[in-house]
Design an enzyme around this catalytic site. Structure first.
Site, short mmCIF file in Angstrom:
data_model
loop_
_atom_site.label_atom_id
_atom_site.label_comp_id
_atom_site.label_asym_id
_atom_site.label_seq_id
_atom_site.Cartn_x
_atom_site.Cartn_y
_atom_site.Cartn_z
N LYS C 79 0.85 -1.20 0.00
CA LYS C 79 0.00 0.00 0.00
C LYS C 79 0.88 1.25 0.00
O LYS C 79 1.92 1.27 0.67
CB LYS C 79 -0.91 -0.02 1.24
N SER C 154 -9.96 1.74 2.70
CA SER C 154 -9.08 2.52 1.85
C SER C 154 -8.03 1.68 1.11
O SER C 154 -7.53 2.13 0.08
CB SER C 154 -8.35 3.56 2.70
N SER C 178 -10.20 -0.56 6.84
CA SER C 178 -9.55 -0.34 5.54
C SER C 178 -8.86 -1.55 4.94
O SER C 178 -8.46 -1.52 3.78
CB SER C 178 -8.55 0.80 5.64
#
Lengths: 478, 89, 487
Positions: C79, C154, C178
């Site tokens: 990420k 997210s 997330s």
């Protein structure tokens, strides 16, 4: 109308730890810009703080020294504000639970003790430095100082004169130095203070509105800032005005302060608990070990020297300011051979002079307390003169012989034997008849000359008082 | 309760348009209403957690970082420093 | 079968047995990225060249007879809020468009030590604020199972990449769901570890007291293996737990026998769709059929958790994101008159709408006069929620809930309605508030063909219970749990 000043002080002292408060960068002053920093103290995204245990230890040390309660469970908080010298845009500090609170310190003002309350001591990080240059349109940021550990010591508004404030500041500084937790170098900014001043009508119990002054960079500056601010406030009140609570900036060069911001636009720092750090929990053992390690502090020592030994405040302070001098003073007294006054005079006089000449500390001189005690006792008893004493002291530096041995080997012992002295006096009188008649003719200073001649004839070893006595009696007899 | 979005924006150093102000205000109002449904709680407790004490770091220095690495992301650098508009306080 | 279709666990075996090389596996993944990335849009940065160099290095070491850790040579993706030395780390924000960290996050150091091969950095909601991956400054990641739908957020890129076969495993971060929500939307397994078990050092902070890094994978073993590689105490993170971690194992079909699974009733109201409800209860029944005991439990503070979450996370975010001011790194507005102007323009232009909204909310709840009523109250409520969970766990081993209230929604569907977007997080945020570990596991598809996820929650540091239960479920289902999406 008479007014009384009400003064409170906030002292920031940089701690002399090896590393910074929240990262392992070296805590060093005076290096090239941005060479004492890392991603953590420059607030790079993703970095996290880790608290230096020495910072906690030093702060607790100061807390114990100032008789504070130690909050063994406490936390750190973020103080949020934007400024280029604060890379994270928040300062990690302590808000509602400081490490130490509710303490006091006794200071001496004109020989009298006064107790000043200490509200709290908390730990926090220092900010970086902004550099300005007239030839350059912007400001430059040096992050080296970011994360240097600070303690903030907040006093109660207990001081009533600039002199008390100065005494407080000097006492705090000497304690920090005594505990060896801060360099306290004003010129390097390692100790700084903010001053809160208000005035109230004499005899009143109600404090006036206070103003805070920033940018006070020296203790003498603090005195000037307080005097200026009190005068300003009295003038406002006398003219029928009211004091607005505000923060002002002190300009020491101009000797005046200017308003920085009013209470209305006081910043909203949005304090909240620092989520990157967990609760600080100190064991009883940790705190007690620190408490036990604290030596008698200079302010307490001074008070004791005044009380127990009858020293002058200025002498007592000079002794107490240097832990080594104070230790030697007390060790010599412990030998119970000589008076406090003579020890004090020797340490602050000849020994201090020698330290200066050699540019060294007392420890470098390696003076044995027992030897010094013997030396002073010989002087006090009249076995040797003060002048010989100095010679003996010099020789003590060159060998590890005892002062008694040195006196003996060099034949320094003062001649007090009346028969021997009489011989010397007779010889001097015979050789200086002119002076004898001068004296008889009323020129009394001729006596001094004659005593001097006797000293010379005795190679400095004759007891001057006895020789003077003999001279007088012989002159009268003749 | 009315939210002073302008003041908050000033505190947070964010500039918002009139249109955004109205929109944010409404959205924050909704969120605040949601939040205000929280039950009342004794707020005397302080926010410390002595059950999870923090391990402190030893006071041992690590090797210094290169200045270039510290400054390589800065938008403007001069004389080994990051540059900001002139500030005098 | 193409190499990219393998799980990390099976690839690891093949690599160990020299049935294939890391270069081949990496090339297979890079080819897959080249083929599907236009549709999926999971990556912000692909580091193909460096990945092949690294794969070669691992192959050489293996050829030289070196004993390598299990994940050595396995292609992974990260990420884009996890700092990677010398590789851009953008947080999918204009603010950090060109930010190149001078240091590695601790999890990167650990993965590097493990010998994994990073193929790139993954798209996300800007600064991890969002539930759809739509707030990214760069692109909108699509759900690989249907590109008209969001991947969730997210960590949308992290879930989509694994679901699309663009990485074997990935790392994401989870502040309020997330990891778990996008795992659920994309039909993969996502673990949100116990707070403090994985170092946050190098994770660009959103809400420090809630953020936690965790892995995505297409089977339970992959997730357990990756978690095992990244967990553990880190002296650089003061909130990291100093404890020993066990050797993790994956459960089998019979391993839930006698285990008590709590079904918290509050999690099945709250706008959970009938289909999701149904799917999750079917999974519960499967556990029951295989010896587990189901027990209805109650967590009465649940309805307040979302509020507490928004207060705490926004407050911390407003402070954490204050450092982005155009001075030290990141975006700087091109024209400004003075310092305040520089700050305000930089921050207004550099941050997107959602980020600004949360900064303002956070500023509000911390501002003078509101702190006690909002932030402090939320923190105290957090203690109460933690207490409730620990009481509940005295009578059950695990909790089972839906992960999201529904399957993925269409791109753009909820963009203008933050509150309804926030409501997606309702099942997941309590876990962050309580600091617990939880895993999202696919439990079948809804009528629209999109995956449904169930959430298993365990007491602190009991990740093993999650791997046992998820492994058991995996063993009991006939179809592969997380097939690579056909694109």
């Amino acid at each position: 109308m008479n007014y009384e000043m009400v003064i409170g002080l906030e002292v920031h002292a940089e701690l002399s730890t090896e590393t910074k408060i929240y990262c392992s960068c070296k805590n060093e002053f005076g290096f090239e810009v941005n060479t004492r920093c890392c991603p953590i103290c420059t607030g790079m995204p993703g970095t996290l703080p880790t608290l230096n245990e020495k910072v906690v230890e030093y702060a607790v040390k100061m807390g114990c020294a100032l008789h504070c309660d130690i909050n063994q469970v406490c936390k750190q908080d973020r103080k949020n504000y934007f400024y280029p010298d604060l890379p994270k845009a928040y300062q990690i500090s302590q808000f509602d639970i400081p490490l130490c609170e509710h303490g006091y310190v006794d200071v001496l003002v004109d020989g009298k003790e006064k107790r000043i309350g200490v509200t709290r001591i908390h730990i926090e990080e220092d900010a970086g430095k902004l550099l300005h240059n007239d030839s350059f349109a912007g400001s430059l940021v040096d992050f080296n100082r970011c994360g240097v550990p600070l303690i903030e010591i907040v006093s109660e508004p207990d001081m009533r004169s600039p002199q008390e404030a100065k005494a407080y500041l000097e006492t705090i500084r000497s304690i920090l130095q005594y505990l060896d937790i801060s360099d306290c170098k004003m010129q390097e900014g390692s100790i700084r203070c903010d001053v809160n001043v208000s005035v109230m009508k004499a005899g009143s119990n109600e404090f006036g509105t206070r103003c805070e002054m920033k940018n006070v960079n020296s203790f003498s500056g603090a005195v000037r800032a307080i005097e200026y601010e009190a005068k300003r406030q009295i003038e406002v009140l006398e003219a029928g005005g009211v004091i607005e609570q505000e923060t002002r900036k002190w300009d020491d060069a101009k000797g005046e302060s200017i308003p920085l911001r009013s209470k209305e636009d006081a910043q909203d720092y949005r304090y909240f608990p620092e989520p990157d750090l967990q609760t600080i929990v100190l064991t009883d053992e940790f705190v007690e070990n620190i408490r036990a390690s604290i030596p008698e502090l200079p302010n307490v020592k001074v008070a004791r020297y005044l009380r127990d030994y009858g020293l002058q405040q200025i002498d007592a302070e000079q002794l107490a300011d240097d832990p080594q001098k104070a230790a030697l003073f007390e060790e010599v007294l412990a030998e119970k051979k000589c008076t406090p006054k003579s020890v004090c005079n020797w340490i602050l006089g000849d020994i201090a002079k020698l330290m200066n000449e050699k540019n060294c500390t007392l420890a470098d001189l390696s003076i044995k307390a027992s030897s010094l005690a013997s030396l002073l006792s010989m002087i006090e008893s009249g076995a040797i003169s003060n002048a010989i004493g100095k010679k003996v002291f010099d020789l003590m530096q060159e060998s590890d012989k005892s002062p008694e041995e040195i006196v003996k080997e060099n034949g320094f012992a003062q001649i007090s034997d009346e028969g021997a002295l009489l011989e010397i006096v007779k010889t001097v009188l015979t050789a200086n008849e002119k002076s004898v008649s001068d004296y008889r003719g009323g020129k009394t200073n001729a006596l001094g000359f004659l005593v001097g001649q006797c000293m010379k004839a005795s190679k400095g070893k004759g007891n001057p008082a006895k020789m003077k006595e003999l001279l007088l009696s012989m002159i009268k007899e003749a | 309760m009315k939210v002073d979005v302008k003041r908050l924006a000033k505190l947070a150093r964010i500039r918002i348009s009139e249109e955004q102000e109205v929109r944010y205000e409404q959205q924050m109002q909704d969120i605040i209403e949601m939040v205000e449904k929280l039950p009342p709680l004794e707020s005397r407790d302080s926010l410390v957690d002595p059950d999870h004490p923090m391990t402190l770091r030893k006071d041992v220095p690590s090797a210094p970082y290169k200045r270039d690495d510290i400054l390589k992301n800065a938008p403007q650098v001069q004389a080994g420093c990051v540059v900001v508009p002139k500030v005098i306080e | 079968m193409e190499l990219y279709n393998q799980t990390a666990a099976s690839l690891a075996k093949m690599l160990q047995n020299k049935e294939c090389s890391s270069v081949e596996a990496t090339q297979s993944v890079l080819d897959r990225i080249a083929a599907v990335e236009d549709t999926v849009g999971a990556f912000v940065t692909v580091t193909g060249e460096e990945a092949l160099r690294r794969a070669k290095e691992i192959d050489d070491r293996r050829a030289a007879g070196e004993e390598l850790p299990p994940l050595a040579g396995v292609p992974v993706a990260i990420k884009d809020n996890i700092c990677t030395k010398d590789v851009k780390t953008t947080c999918s924000s204009k603010m950090l468009e060109n930010f190149v960290p001078p240091y590695n996050a601790t999890v990167m150091e650990r993965l590097n030590r493990e010998g994994t091969v990073m193929v790139g950095k993954l798209n996300m909601d800007e600064f991890a604020m969002g539930s759809s991956c739509e707030t990214s400054y760069f692109k909108k990641t699509k759900n690989p199972h249907n590109p008209e739908y969001v991947p969730g957020g997210s960590s949308g890129g992290s879930a989509a990449a694994v679901a699309a076969g663009e990485a074997f495993v990935s790392l994401g971060s989870d502040t309020g769901g997330s990891i778990r929500l996008p795992a659920s939307y994309c039909g993969v397994i996502g673990l949100k570890p116990t707070y403090g078990s994985v170092s946050r050092y190098g994770l660009v902070a959103f809400a420090s007291s809630l953020d936690q890094i965790g892995p995505f994978g297409r089977c339970v073993a992959d997730v357990a293996m990756t978690y095992s590689a990244i967990c553990g105490h880190d002296p650089y993170d003061a909130t990291s737990a100093n404890r020993a971690y066990p050797q993790f194992t994956v459960g089998g079909a019979g391993d839930m026998k006698g285990k008590v699974i709590g079904i918290p009733k509050e999690y099945f109201g709250l706008g959970v769709s009938a289909e999701v409800h149904d799917r999750v209860m079917k999974a519960a029944e499967l556990f029951e059929k295989n010896g587990a005991v189901l027990k209805e439990v109650s967590l009465p503070s649940t309805p307040y958790a979302l509020s507490a979450y928004y207060i705490i996370s926004s407050a911390e975010a407003s402070s954490n994101l204050a450092r982005f001011d155009g001075v030290k790194y990141g975006y700087r507005t091109p024209e400004f008159e003075n310092l305040t102007d520089l700050y305000e323009k930089t921050r207004s232009e550099g941050f997107g709408d959602e980020v600004k909204r949360r900064i303002l909310l956070g500023t509000f709840v911390l501002s003078s006069g509101y702190y006690d009523a909002y932030y402090k109250r939320a923190k105290l409520l957090q203690k109460q929620i933690q207490q409730e969970f620990s009481e509940t766990f005295s009578s059950c081993d695990l909790l089972l809930t839906p992960t999201g209230t529904d399957t993925a929604f269409r791109l753009g569907e909820k963009e203008s309605d933050p509150l309804s977007m926030y409501a997606n997080d309702i099942c997941t945020v309590t876990v962050n508030i309580a600091g617990l570990p939880a895993i999202s596991v696919p439990c079948g598809n809804a009528a629209n063909g999109l995956p449904v996820g169930m959430q298993l929650i365990a007491p602190k540091f009991e990740e093993q219970r999650l791997f046992t239960a998820a492994g058991c479920y995996e063993a009991l289902t006939e179809q592969p749990l997380c097939p690579v999406a056909s694109l």
